[in-house]
Scaffold this active site. Sequence first.
Site, PDB file in Angstrom:
ATOM      1  CD  GLU A 428      -2.098   1.341   2.981  1.00  0.00           C
ATOM      2  OE1 GLU A 428      -1.815   0.437   3.780  1.00  0.00           O
ATOM      3  OE2 GLU A 428      -2.746   2.351   3.300  1.00  0.00           O
ATOM      4  CG  ASP A 505       0.485   1.398   7.250  1.00  0.00           C
ATOM      5  OD1 ASP A 505       1.572   0.881   7.569  1.00  0.00           O
ATOM      6  OD2 ASP A 505       0.378   2.430   6.565  1.00  0.00           O
ATOM      7  CG  ASP A 507      -3.967   2.248   9.284  1.00  0.00           C
ATOM      8  OD1 ASP A 507      -4.289   1.461   8.364  1.00  0.00           O
ATOM      9  OD2 ASP A 507      -3.332   3.300   9.082  1.00  0.00           O
ATOM     10  CG  ASP A 509      -7.286   4.433   5.752  1.00  0.00           C
ATOM     11  OD1 ASP A 509      -8.530   4.300   5.809  1.00  0.00           O
ATOM     12  OD2 ASP A 509      -6.705   5.530   5.710  1.00  0.00           O
TER      13      ASP A 509
END
Length: 641
Positions: A428, A505, A507, A509
């Site tokens: 990403e 990541d 998180d 997103d």
Amino acid sequence: MGKKELYDESSIHVLEGLEAVRRRPGMYIGSTSRKGLNHLIYEIVDNAVDEHLAGYCTKIRVTLEKDGSCTVEDNGRGVPVGIHEKGMPAERLVYTTLHAGGKFDHDAYKTSGGLHGVGSSVVNALSVWMDVEIKREGYIHHDHFSHGEADLPLVDGKLPTMGKTKETGTKVRFLPDPEIFEVTRFSATEVKSRLHETAYLNPNLEITFEDLRKEEKEVLVFSEPDGIVGFVRDLNKNETAVTEPVYFEGEEEGIQVQIVMQYVNEFHENILGYCNNIFNADGGTHLTGFKTAFTQVMNSYARELGLLKDKDPNYTGPDIRNGMTAIVSVKHPDPRFEGQTKTKLDNPDASRAVAKIVSEESPHYFDRNLETLKSILACAEKSAKIRRSTERVKSNLLTKQKFSFDTNGKLANCISRDAKECEIFIVEGDSAGGSAKTARDRQHQAILPIRGKILNVEKASIDKVLANAEIKTMITAFGCGFSEGYGNDFDISRLRYDKIIIMADADVDGAHIGTLLLTLFYRYMPELINEGHVYIAMPPLYKVIPAKGEGEYLYDDKALEQYRKAHKNQKFTLQRYKGLGEMDPDQLWETTLNPATRRLRRIEIANPGFSSEITDILMGTDVPPRKTFIYEHARDAELDI
Ligand code: 28F
């Protein structure tokens, strides 16, 4: 031969059997991951369901207990407790010998569903302890086992009793052995979904699920009097229905057949096959019989109604099934399964029986429900149109692929062409992508950065999916093509990389991107997941550096808490990683790329029958459930360090 001798022989046999199960648990329950753990419950529940199929049990209760054990209880006849010819209560034979299912050899519908229908003794062998209570003949009979061996003394050669009762039934409680299983916490989500499925397949059975592990206990009752018709309605509950469910049933060559189908406004088919109430992940003859016959029936209707003219070619099977959700359930007295995982039904008579029922029952139904027939044919016509235009896009894509591997310059490929030793990281963001390109092992590791969010394939038609640049690059890079409702052009033998590793990541997103990618793979390249090629990289959240000694990466908050506890009075610096983009190439190598130190999770589909629904729900609605999906999957995935 005297009785004693026989007893000794059989007990040696028992010990050898249990030992074999403990030595190679995967052979009996598939794996020792959470999937295998949950499977223990299904083995016990399946026995209660068999008692239901025999006509005696109407209720099953499954309880996840606070201590990590599981209780399964039914109101059937109770496992026989009388002394068996080998000098043991029959019940002990059932729980200690492999395949000791006397009744199952006679019962037409218990020839094991394929995968691992091996029963109670296997669960017993893989448990620290197992406790059995049988209500039968006026008493509650008791038995207890440790690591699969009975450890309650018999009383006058019989099972001890723990009181009188007028009721009947079997109660089994067991604690999975942490020395066997990688994880020992049952997944409530998965168990519930499997129990719900069982309720749909057995309309007169009530299954209660209870989870006592949480502060606030959870109780659910699954009862589905509409059977598989209700199942299809529920699978489609978040879609726009184009038809009502269409239901056929009948019996041919001693095989009972039930079929239900419903069309929705979607760009895929979802057809589930069951044999003797067990899901067949790889389909098989019942599904081919259904597909062939239904294609034939619908094409002749299309000609009869003048929708296809003499000169027009037939609709293809996928044209006709686009938008279809269906369940084909057969009861077969002697099912055979093929394939490595034994999840594909192989009996040719099942194909004949299903085809015959479809051909015979269709006119009865459609002659009376012309609107439904017309809606289905309208779906087929629409699909055929899209297919023709897709064929053009596809042939373009495939010709391009022959000439250039790296379509738009973003893929940093690896040097090796030996797929077995190659990996591709889908990263990403451009900045993490840049670091990864610097840090990687060029010989074996390819990096494909993707920017932002990829297209949500759940919400897009196939031509949009194929027009998406990120998706095109992935299809080209993997080298296998893709499969969809219009034909399967996917060829796993051409896969360029043994591991496809999603690197995002830790998180929200990142979780979202992971979900989008998994959805893409699940829909268009399912074999990648089914054959275990898809992984998620688990970058650490923290690095702790003590005043003296080596630094250490920590992967979640729990690990940090544990570290704090273990190093109470010591000073250390805590580094928190906000994102992959923040790591320098060395750190990225050590934490995420280096096969010797990184952590990967392999993605497996827990309950194939339902995962299509799960993807639909999660990708079709707003944020909160999406998170559940990725975390559930992350937890259910196998750890591969
Ligand atoms: C909690 C899990 O396992 N229920 C079961 C029965 C009932 C019979 C049975 C089971 C007989 C000789 C093996 C009773 N009466 N629930 C369960 N309920 N097994 S398992 O028989 C087993 C065979 O060897 C049963 C008459 N026939 C069968």
